[in-house]
Design an enzyme around this catalytic site. Structure first.
Site, PDB file in Angstrom:
ATOM      1  CG  HIS A 149      -6.123   3.898  11.469  1.00 11.35           C
ATOM      2  ND1 HIS A 149      -6.134   4.316  10.168  1.00 11.35           N
ATOM      3  CD2 HIS A 149      -6.893   4.793  12.161  1.00 11.35           C
ATOM      4  CE1 HIS A 149      -6.856   5.414  10.047  1.00 11.35           C
ATOM      5  NE2 HIS A 149      -7.338   5.719  11.249  1.00 11.35           N
ATOM      6  CG  ASP A 150      -0.460  -1.184  10.292  1.00 13.78           C
ATOM      7  OD1 ASP A 150      -0.234  -1.824   9.254  1.00 13.78           O
ATOM      8  OD2 ASP A 150       0.224  -1.335  11.333  1.00 13.78           O
TER       9      ASP A 150
ATOM     10  CG  ASP B 102      -2.229   0.530   6.813  1.00 21.73           C
ATOM     11  OD1 ASP B 102      -3.279  -0.040   7.159  1.00 21.73           O
ATOM     12  OD2 ASP B 102      -1.958   1.701   7.136  1.00 21.73           O
TER      13      ASP B 102
END
Length: 340
Positions: free
Chosen positions: A122-123, A152
């Protein structure tokens, strides 16, 4: 509309790909989002201006239909990990054989090559691997990610949209499509080009949180006000710093030099006490019309209040509930399109 006539197939994913598709739709592209069937709810809040179709890609019929609409489009936006589309027979090389003008954008965390290509993330993971996360945070505290904005959205969705637009431009010259490998790690690192290139200038030679722009400087930070709200200060240049001191009712001659690093903690404590003595509204009146680079830290609710609407109308659509962010660019001949 700059992208009028451009047909985009967006395979449904999480935040970065929908943001990329929304950017393209805002500026005229016809974006069709391909959703999964039997999905009870959607968390995609970035469907503005898009159409959608639900396909079951676990059936030959669903795969065949997706192939047909992809090869008839200008752009395919794909957010899956490496190998997913190839297993369906819908990888970029297969589709480019049928439509050599197709632009196939692959938006992933780690890109299509390397030992992390098939890894989840994820980010915060992408930001960590870009090197930027190590520089984010206050002195003496652990690194922290500023929401999921940098990897993101900035390094992912926005950078991918730029790549697609550039590929469309190049296609007008070559007549050929191509594959875009948009890695959020590399996109975040690219977004941080200023940090990488300015290290030799001494901007980032001190530990995290003790430099000019990372909350180390007393004149580039946020301060709590008497009513529990905050003011943002960005008075870097000497002439702006002088106006900051004037607004705080401080005499420059009685203070350490602005760029005396060793005195920054003392100055920050002094500024903290001064800002805590008045409300945010009081400080807004004091610094309004000055070049002190002092502004209120507004909440989403504050942005919507009538007194600020004249200033914010180009940023926010107040007709929708809740208010939503408009496309950022303003053009003299054609305004961007947005549908709610």
């Amino acid at each position: 509309m700059a992208l009028a006539g451009v047909k985009v197939i967006e395979l449904a994913g999480l935040a970065p790909a929908p943001f990329c598709g929304m950017i393209l739709a805002d500026f005229g592209a016809k974006v069709i989002r391909v959703d999964r069937t039997k999905v009870s709810t959607t968390v995609d809040t970035q469907a503005r201006g898009k159409r959608s179709i639900a396909l079951n890609l676990k059936t030959p019929e669903g795969v065949a239909l997706l192939r047909r609409i992809c090869v008839r489009s200008d752009v395919v936006l794909e957010p899956y990990r490496k190998g997913v589309m190839e297993k369906l027979g819908l990888g970029p090389y297969e589709l480019l054989k049928e439509n050599p003008r197709l632009i196939y954008a692959r938006l992933t965390g780690y890109g299509q090559s390397g030992c992390y290509a098939t890894a989840a993330g994820h980010d915060i993971n992408y930001l960590a691997m870009s090197g930027l996360l190590s520089r984010l945070g206050r002195s003496g505290e652990k690194p922290y990610a500023p929401l999921n904005l940098l990897a993101d959205f900035a390094g992912g969705g926005l950078t991918c949209a730029l790549g697609i637009v550039l590929a469309l431009l190049e296609r007008t010259k070559s007549g050929k499509g191509q594959i875009i490998d948009a890695s959020m790690v590399e996109g975040a690192a690219f977004t941080g080009s200023f940090f990488w290139k300015s290290r030799r200038l001494g901007f980032w030679s001190r530990p995290r949180g003790e430099n000019l722009l990372d909350s180390g400087a007393p004149f580039y930070d946020t301060y709590k006000t008497l009513d529990g709200k905050y003011m943002a200060v960005g008075a870097i240049e000497p002439e702006f710093y002088d106006q900051l001191l004037k607004g705080l009712e401080l005499e420059a001659g009685e203070l350490p030099p602005q760029m005396s690093f060793s005195d920054w903690p003392e100055l920050k404590q002094l500024f903290t006490e001064r800002f805590a003595s008045k409300t945010q509204a009081d400080w807004l009146k004091i610094f309004d019309g000055t070049d002190a680079c002092v502004t209120p830290v507004l909440s989403f609710d504050q942005i919507s209040i009538p007194s600020l609407r004249d200033h914010m109308h180009h940023l926010i659509s107040f007709e929708s509930q809740p208010p939503q962010k408009n496309p950022c660019e303003s053009f003299t001949r054609k305004q961007p399109r947005w549908l709610w």
